[in-house]
Motif scaffolding. Structure first.
Motif, PDB file in Angstrom:
ATOM      1  N   GLU A  80       0.835  -1.204   0.000  1.00 33.05           N
ATOM      2  CA  GLU A  80       0.000   0.000   0.000  1.00 33.05           C
ATOM      3  C   GLU A  80       0.873   1.258   0.000  1.00 33.05           C
ATOM      4  O   GLU A  80       0.586   2.228  -0.711  1.00 33.05           O
ATOM      5  N   ALA A  83       2.526   1.803  -3.385  1.00 36.49           N
ATOM      6  CA  ALA A  83       1.549   2.302  -4.354  1.00 36.49           C
ATOM      7  C   ALA A  83       1.260   3.784  -4.116  1.00 36.49           C
ATOM      8  O   ALA A  83       1.184   4.572  -5.066  1.00 36.49           O
ATOM      9  N   ALA A  84       1.112   4.181  -2.852  1.00 38.63           N
ATOM     10  CA  ALA A  84       0.856   5.588  -2.540  1.00 38.63           C
ATOM     11  C   ALA A  84       2.050   6.451  -2.926  1.00 38.63           C
ATOM     12  O   ALA A  84       1.880   7.534  -3.489  1.00 38.63           O
ATOM     13  N   GLU A  86       4.199   5.850  -5.264  1.00 43.31           N
ATOM     14  CA  GLU A  86       4.241   5.890  -6.729  1.00 43.31           C
ATOM     15  C   GLU A  86       3.242   6.913  -7.273  1.00 43.31           C
ATOM     16  O   GLU A  86       3.539   7.639  -8.214  1.00 43.31           O
ATOM     17  N   ARG A  87       2.053   6.993  -6.654  1.00 42.92           N
ATOM     18  CA  ARG A  87       1.020   7.933  -7.113  1.00 42.92           C
ATOM     19  C   ARG A  87       1.455   9.387  -6.959  1.00 42.92           C
ATOM     20  O   ARG A  87       1.062  10.229  -7.753  1.00 42.92           O
ATOM     21  N   VAL A  88       2.246   9.698  -5.929  1.00 44.11           N
ATOM     22  CA  VAL A  88       2.593  11.102  -5.672  1.00 44.11           C
ATOM     23  C   VAL A  88       4.008  11.468  -6.099  1.00 44.11           C
ATOM     24  O   VAL A  88       4.420  12.608  -5.937  1.00 44.11           O
ATOM     25  N   LYS A  89       4.737  10.532  -6.684  1.00 42.07           N
ATOM     26  CA  LYS A  89       6.153  10.799  -6.977  1.00 42.07           C
ATOM     27  C   LYS A  89       6.362  11.943  -7.959  1.00 42.07           C
ATOM     28  O   LYS A  89       7.386  12.594  -7.925  1.00 42.07           O
ATOM     29  N   ASP A  90       5.383  12.236  -8.825  1.00 43.83           N
ATOM     30  CA  ASP A  90       5.536  13.352  -9.750  1.00 43.83           C
ATOM     31  C   ASP A  90       5.312  14.700  -9.063  1.00 43.83           C
ATOM     32  O   ASP A  90       5.812  15.720  -9.516  1.00 43.83           O
ATOM     33  N   GLU A  93       8.690  13.911  -3.826  1.00 46.35           N
ATOM     34  CA  GLU A  93       9.300  12.625  -3.514  1.00 46.35           C
ATOM     35  C   GLU A  93       9.836  12.651  -2.093  1.00 46.35           C
ATOM     36  O   GLU A  93      10.386  13.644  -1.644  1.00 46.35           O
TER      37      GLU A  93
END
Length: 153
Positions: A80, A83-84, A86-90, A93
């Motif tokens: 989890e 995944a979270a 990865e969703r906000v990496k743009d 970080e």
């Protein structure tokens, strides 16, 4: 103030280098991890997400595969969190690590904070009614007075 008191939290840096967030899968612990993630991002600190795998001696004595179950919970939580992240990496970080420790939640978080040289600990408020009487992990961490502790509702 004595020399020991003045250096209790200081590690020779400006701001925290390691922020420990305790997670157990509850909503409040996941909010605590998100809050700690924001702190870590703003402070350029390492976010150490810690899951303490409970040791249930009674279940183990009855032949219940306790370690397998808690390993599955740890893997699910780590998934989890990945995944979270990865969703906000743009957007931003955060340097983070996932750790598991075994034991009761309080002693596990104390061991984690000591081992990881935590500068701060963030936990979720207890969602169990009985903790108002007996005391929650968060209250025990605050009373220990070894690190700044943030309790997230």
């Amino acid at each position: 103030m004595t020399d020991q008191q003045s250096t209790q939290f200081e590690r020779g840096t400006d701001g925290p280098k390691v922020i420990v967030a305790g997670v157990d899968g509850s909503d409040s612990s996941l909010r605590a991890a998100a809050y700690a993630g924001g702190l870590a991002r703003r402070q350029h600190a390492l976010l150490a997400i810690v899951y303490v795998q409970p040791v249930m001696a009674a279940g183990a004595a009855l032949g219940v595969p306790v370690a397998d179950t808690t390993d599955e919970i740890a893997e699910s939580l780590a998934g989890e969190i990945r995944a979270a992240a990865e969703r906000v990496k743009d957007m931003f970080e955060v340097r983070w690590e996932f750790h598991t420790f075994r034991g009761d939640p309080y002693n596990g978080l104390v061991a984690a904070a000591d081992e990881l040289k935590a500068d701060a600990v963030v936990v979720g408020a207890s969602e169990q009614a009985g903790h108002r009487i007996v005391g929650s992990v968060a209250i025990r961490l605050v009373k220990a007075g070894r690190w700044p502790v943030t309790v997230v509702p």
